[in-house]
Design an enzyme around this catalytic site. Structure first.
Site, PDB file in Angstrom:
ATOM      1  CG  ASP A   8      -0.468   0.312   2.518  1.00 23.31           C
ATOM      2  OD1 ASP A   8       0.754   0.568   2.625  1.00 23.31           O
ATOM      3  OD2 ASP A   8      -1.250   0.351   3.487  1.00 23.31           O
ATOM      4  CB  CYS A  65       0.628  -2.171   4.811  1.00 22.49           C
ATOM      5  SG  CYS A  65       0.527  -3.044   6.372  1.00 22.49           S
ATOM      6  CB  THR A  67       2.377  -1.794  10.881  1.00 20.71           C
ATOM      7  OG1 THR A  67       1.159  -2.329  10.328  1.00 20.71           O
ATOM      8  CG2 THR A  67       2.104  -0.445  11.511  1.00 20.71           C
ATOM      9  CG  HIS A  98      10.701 -24.725  12.758  1.00 20.56           C
ATOM     10  ND1 HIS A  98      10.940 -24.625  14.107  1.00 20.56           N
ATOM     11  CD2 HIS A  98      11.748 -25.431  12.249  1.00 20.56           C
ATOM     12  CE1 HIS A  98      12.071 -25.252  14.405  1.00 20.56           C
ATOM     13  NE2 HIS A  98      12.588 -25.734  13.284  1.00 20.56           N
ATOM     14  CG  HIS A 133       8.782 -28.407  11.525  1.00 18.53           C
ATOM     15  ND1 HIS A 133       8.586 -27.806  12.747  1.00 18.53           N
ATOM     16  CD2 HIS A 133      10.082 -28.789  11.488  1.00 18.53           C
ATOM     17  CE1 HIS A 133       9.720 -27.808  13.414  1.00 18.53           C
ATOM     18  NE2 HIS A 133      10.642 -28.400  12.670  1.00 18.53           N
TER      19      HIS A 133
HETATM   20  C1  RB5 Z   1      -2.275   2.954   6.187  1.00 16.25           C
HETATM   21  O1  RB5 Z   1      -2.321   4.255   6.685  1.00 16.25           O
HETATM   22  C2  RB5 Z   1      -1.857   1.984   7.272  1.00 16.25           C
HETATM   23  O2  RB5 Z   1      -2.902   1.795   8.162  1.00 16.25           O
HETATM   24  C3  RB5 Z   1      -1.405   0.677   6.667  1.00 16.25           C
HETATM   25  O3  RB5 Z   1      -0.338   0.913   5.812  1.00 16.25           O
HETATM   26  C4  RB5 Z   1      -0.942  -0.394   7.630  1.00 16.25           C
HETATM   27  O4  RB5 Z   1       0.029   0.094   8.509  1.00 16.25           O
HETATM   28  C5  RB5 Z   1      -1.992  -1.143   8.322  1.00 16.25           C
HETATM   29  O5  RB5 Z   1      -1.734  -2.119   9.040  1.00 16.25           O
END
Ligand code: RB5
Length: 146
Positions: A8, A65, A67, A98, A133
């Site tokens: 994203d 994304c 995070t 694993h 596993h």
């Molecule tokens: C987008 O602003 C953000 O929420 C997305 O990139 C991500 O971090 C969500 O988990």
């Protein structure tokens, strides 16, 4: 090797770096974007990437994304996907050995204490161990839809 990658707007720069690195490693890359700062919804990118992976011929997928959390949770809702979100080279290696993770996720806004490209390499260079596993993965996948 062949990989599919999507992200994203929260991970445009890291995605570009990873695509470049994968190509330098000689890996055949299908890049689904986004390469723009405009907002896109990470579940849509996860779905698009998994659908491409399911066409076959891919060794693994990479999702990013802000995070890495939202996009990895989204991918893990889709049947057959085991998307790991490792923070270290050690956990990246172990999730292949694993868990036989078929996707790996990163956060473009995360301050990693280890270079995410090296974390990715640890995952790519590791091999699934099979054996006990296999049983655990079968049990894990049997949880889908419950
Ligand atoms: C987008 O602003 C953000 O929420 C997305 O990139 C991500 O971090 C969500 O988990």
């Amino acid at each position: 090797m062949k990989a599919v990658i999507a992200n994203d707007h929260g991970a445009v720069d890291l995605a570009a770096r990873i695509v470049r690195h994968l190509k330098e490693r000689g890996i055949d890359v299908t890049y689904l974007g986004t390469d723009k700062e405009e907002s896109v919804d990470y579940p849509d990118k996860a779905e698009e990437c998994v659908n491409e992976y399911r066409k076959g011929g891919y060794d693994f997928g990479v999702l990013l994304c802000g995070t890495g959390i939202g996009i990895s949770i989204s991918a893990n809702k889709m049947k057959g996907i085991r998307c790991a979100l490792p923070q270290t080279r050690y956990s990246a290696e172990m999730t292949k050995r694993h868990n036989d993770a078929n996707f790996i996720a990163f956060g473009g806004r995360v301050e990693y204490s280890e270079d995410p490209v090296e974390i990715l390499d640890a995952y790519i260079d590791a091999t699934f161990e099979g054996g006990r596993h296999e049983r655990r993965i079968s049990k894990m996948m049997a949880l889908e839809g419950r």
